[in-house]
Scaffold this motif. Structure first.
Motif, PDB file in Angstrom:
ATOM      1  N   GLN A  58      46.694   9.766  50.430  1.00 54.03           N
ATOM      2  CA  GLN A  58      45.420   9.767  51.147  1.00 54.03           C
ATOM      3  C   GLN A  58      45.269  11.024  52.005  1.00 54.03           C
ATOM      4  O   GLN A  58      44.187  11.602  52.089  1.00 54.03           O
ATOM      5  CB  GLN A  58      45.308   8.508  52.005  1.00 54.03           C
ATOM      6  N   HIS A  59      46.355  11.455  52.632  1.00 52.49           N
ATOM      7  CA  HIS A  59      46.319  12.697  53.402  1.00 52.49           C
ATOM      8  C   HIS A  59      45.984  13.881  52.511  1.00 52.49           C
ATOM      9  O   HIS A  59      45.156  14.732  52.853  1.00 52.49           O
ATOM     10  CB  HIS A  59      47.668  12.922  54.088  1.00 52.49           C
ATOM     11  N   ALA A  60      46.612  13.940  51.327  1.00 58.27           N
ATOM     12  CA  ALA A  60      46.366  15.054  50.409  1.00 58.27           C
ATOM     13  C   ALA A  60      44.916  15.062  49.931  1.00 58.27           C
ATOM     14  O   ALA A  60      44.275  16.120  49.876  1.00 58.27           O
ATOM     15  CB  ALA A  60      47.322  14.960  49.215  1.00 58.27           C
ATOM     16  N   VAL A  61      44.380  13.897  49.592  1.00 59.88           N
ATOM     17  CA  VAL A  61      43.005  13.823  49.111  1.00 59.88           C
ATOM     18  C   VAL A  61      42.027  14.278  50.196  1.00 59.88           C
ATOM     19  O   VAL A  61      41.102  15.054  49.930  1.00 59.88           O
ATOM     20  CB  VAL A  61      42.674  12.395  48.640  1.00 59.88           C
ATOM     21  N   LYS A  62      42.233  13.814  51.408  1.00 60.75           N
ATOM     22  CA  LYS A  62      41.343  14.216  52.506  1.00 60.75           C
ATOM     23  C   LYS A  62      41.396  15.728  52.732  1.00 60.75           C
ATOM     24  O   LYS A  62      40.361  16.372  52.948  1.00 60.75           O
ATOM     25  CB  LYS A  62      41.725  13.473  53.784  1.00 60.75           C
ATOM     26  N   ALA A  63      42.588  16.291  52.688  1.00 57.30           N
ATOM     27  CA  ALA A  63      42.740  17.731  52.904  1.00 57.30           C
ATOM     28  C   ALA A  63      42.060  18.520  51.791  1.00 57.30           C
ATOM     29  O   ALA A  63      41.380  19.527  52.043  1.00 57.30           O
ATOM     30  CB  ALA A  63      44.224  18.089  52.983  1.00 57.30           C
ATOM     31  N   LEU A  64      42.206  18.083  50.548  1.00 52.96           N
ATOM     32  CA  LEU A  64      41.612  18.798  49.421  1.00 52.96           C
ATOM     33  C   LEU A  64      40.100  18.651  49.390  1.00 52.96           C
ATOM     34  O   LEU A  64      39.373  19.605  49.091  1.00 52.96           O
ATOM     35  CB  LEU A  64      42.222  18.290  48.110  1.00 52.96           C
ATOM     36  N   GLU A  65      39.607  17.459  49.689  1.00 50.16           N
ATOM     37  CA  GLU A  65      38.168  17.224  49.602  1.00 50.16           C
ATOM     38  C   GLU A  65      37.395  17.923  50.712  1.00 50.16           C
ATOM     39  O   GLU A  65      36.177  18.084  50.608  1.00 50.16           O
ATOM     40  CB  GLU A  65      37.886  15.720  49.623  1.00 50.16           C
ATOM     41  N   THR A  67      37.454  20.952  51.158  1.00 51.71           N
ATOM     42  CA  THR A  67      36.969  22.197  50.557  1.00 51.71           C
ATOM     43  C   THR A  67      36.489  22.014  49.117  1.00 51.71           C
ATOM     44  O   THR A  67      35.626  22.750  48.651  1.00 51.71           O
ATOM     45  CB  THR A  67      38.080  23.263  50.566  1.00 51.71           C
ATOM     46  N   ASP A  68      37.048  21.030  48.405  1.00 52.27           N
ATOM     47  CA  ASP A  68      36.755  20.882  46.979  1.00 52.27           C
ATOM     48  C   ASP A  68      35.616  19.915  46.679  1.00 52.27           C
ATOM     49  O   ASP A  68      35.088  19.920  45.569  1.00 52.27           O
ATOM     50  CB  ASP A  68      38.000  20.385  46.233  1.00 52.27           C
ATOM     51  N   GLY A  69      35.275  19.051  47.626  1.00 53.17           N
ATOM     52  CA  GLY A  69      34.367  17.957  47.311  1.00 53.17           C
ATOM     53  C   GLY A  69      35.138  16.775  46.751  1.00 53.17           C
ATOM     54  O   GLY A  69      36.356  16.840  46.529  1.00 53.17           O
ATOM     55  N   ALA A  70      34.434  15.673  46.508  1.00 55.79           N
ATOM     56  CA  ALA A  70      35.085  14.426  46.125  1.00 55.79           C
ATOM     57  C   ALA A  70      35.657  14.497  44.709  1.00 55.79           C
ATOM     58  O   ALA A  70      35.045  15.063  43.802  1.00 55.79           O
ATOM     59  CB  ALA A  70      34.106  13.264  46.238  1.00 55.79           C
ATOM     60  N   TYR A  71      36.831  13.904  44.532  1.00 52.83           N
ATOM     61  CA  TYR A  71      37.458  13.778  43.224  1.00 52.83           C
ATOM     62  C   TYR A  71      37.086  12.439  42.597  1.00 52.83           C
ATOM     63  O   TYR A  71      36.776  11.478  43.298  1.00 52.83           O
ATOM     64  CB  TYR A  71      38.985  13.884  43.355  1.00 52.83           C
ATOM     65  N   ASP A  72      37.154  12.368  41.278  1.00 54.17           N
ATOM     66  CA  ASP A  72      36.903  11.111  40.559  1.00 54.17           C
ATOM     67  C   ASP A  72      38.139  10.222  40.545  1.00 54.17           C
ATOM     68  O   ASP A  72      38.041   9.000  40.687  1.00 54.17           O
ATOM     69  CB  ASP A  72      36.476  11.394  39.116  1.00 54.17           C
ATOM     70  N   ALA A  73      39.284  10.831  40.345  1.00 49.03           N
ATOM     71  CA  ALA A  73      40.533  10.080  40.235  1.00 49.03           C
ATOM     72  C   ALA A  73      41.680  10.984  40.657  1.00 49.03           C
ATOM     73  O   ALA A  73      41.562  12.218  40.661  1.00 49.03           O
ATOM     74  CB  ALA A  73      40.748   9.576  38.810  1.00 49.03           C
ATOM     75  N   ILE A  74      42.789  10.356  41.005  1.00 51.49           N
ATOM     76  CA  ILE A  74      43.977  11.085  41.459  1.00 51.49           C
ATOM     77  C   ILE A  74      45.144  10.702  40.562  1.00 51.49           C
ATOM     78  O   ILE A  74      45.423   9.516  40.346  1.00 51.49           O
ATOM     79  CB  ILE A  74      44.298  10.754  42.941  1.00 51.49           C
ATOM     80  N   LEU A  75      45.819  11.710  40.050  1.00 50.39           N
ATOM     81  CA  LEU A  75      47.004  11.502  39.220  1.00 50.39           C
ATOM     82  C   LEU A  75      48.244  11.809  40.051  1.00 50.39           C
ATOM     83  O   LEU A  75      48.381  12.909  40.585  1.00 50.39           O
ATOM     84  CB  LEU A  75      46.969  12.416  38.003  1.00 50.39           C
ATOM     85  N   THR A  76      49.131  10.833  40.160  1.00 50.87           N
ATOM     86  CA  THR A  76      50.377  11.012  40.900  1.00 50.87           C
ATOM     87  C   THR A  76      51.511  11.225  39.915  1.00 50.87           C
ATOM     88  O   THR A  76      51.782  10.367  39.065  1.00 50.87           O
ATOM     89  CB  THR A  76      50.682   9.776  41.772  1.00 50.87           C
ATOM     90  N   LEU A  77      52.174  12.384  40.022  1.00 50.44           N
ATOM     91  CA  LEU A  77      53.295  12.727  39.152  1.00 50.44           C
ATOM     92  C   LEU A  77      54.538  12.914  40.021  1.00 50.44           C
ATOM     93  O   LEU A  77      54.591  13.819  40.850  1.00 50.44           O
ATOM     94  CB  LEU A  77      53.006  14.010  38.372  1.00 50.44           C
ATOM     95  N   GLN A  78      55.526  12.080  39.828  1.00 44.93           N
ATOM     96  CA  GLN A  78      56.769  12.181  40.592  1.00 44.93           C
ATOM     97  C   GLN A  78      57.735  13.138  39.881  1.00 44.93           C
ATOM     98  O   GLN A  78      57.995  12.981  38.679  1.00 44.93           O
ATOM     99  CB  GLN A  78      57.415  10.798  40.728  1.00 44.93           C
TER     100      GLN A  78
END
Length: 212
Positions: A58-65, A67-78
């Motif tokens: 959630q922290h990463a999405v907020k930081a990216l959005e 400047t980038d605007g809203a994303y449709d989906a988030i892919l988590t790769l470990q």
């Protein structure tokens, strides 16, 4: 492990950006060399061993959005699952789009870890049947229902599910099936040794698409 994960993400056709979340400047430097973006360092309070995954994402999405605007989906790769390939990522994205599900998570068939083979052991070392064992009593192996284990290679989640529900799964989760050669989660030195052996053999079998 990090390099293999970034390579798979960069080769995938369906991703708009590959970003690493870390608090470590050395890891960030390596990720950038491998082709990932590291536009921020994770705050210390989200970098402890006990920190759960959801707040980090959630922290990463907020930081990216910002400047980038809203994303449709988030892919988590470990990074601890280095044997996935770009086709696994693109297949999961296609499945999410086609199904309209909340998420797509990778699974592998349980095989020898089937619940029918599981027992508990009491304090005296005595083998005890677990409560669910009656459901499989007397069944030949060939007739047992198929069970699957979440392998950790792919977590694809719609933005609303992650940000509003605080979940990677949601109510409607679909399975992306991984062949056993790629369903490799590195937790122990033995896992690492075997994964290195598979990579040396260039063991990249054909992609196995989900049936769900």
């Amino acid at each position: 492990m990090l390099a293999y994960t970034i390579e798979a993400a960069r080769k995938a056709r369906g991703l708009s950006r590959t970003v690493l979340s870390t608090e470590d400047e050395e890891i960030a430097r390596v990720a950038i060399q491998c082709g990932a973006d590291v536009p921020f360092l994770r705050p210390e309070e989200l970098a402890r061993d006990s920190t759960p995954t959801i707040p980090v994402l959630q922290h990463a999405v907020k930081a990216l959005e910002a400047t980038d605007g809203a994303y449709d989906a988030i892919l988590t790769l470990q990074p601890t699952n280095p044997l996935r390939v770009a086709e696994d990522i693109d297949g999961a994205i296609e499945l999410l789009q086609r199904s309209g599900a909340d998420s797509v998570i990778s699974f592998a068939e349980a095989g020898d870890r089937h619940p029918a083979r599981m027992k508990t052991i009491d304090s005296d070392g005595r083998v005890v049947d677990p409560p669910f064992s009656e459901a499989f009593e007397g069944q030949p192996r060939q007739t047992l229902p198929r069970y699957y284990l979440r392998d950790g290679s792919v977590y694809l989640t719609r933005r609303s599910v992650l940000m509003e529900q605080g979940s990677l799964k949601g109510a409607d989760c679909r399975a992306w099936l991984m062949p056993p050669q790629r369903a490799w989660n590195i937790d122990t030195p033995l896992d690492l040794y075997l994964a290195e052996h598979l990579l040396r053999l260039n063991c990249t079998p054909n992609v196995e698409y989900s049936r769900f």
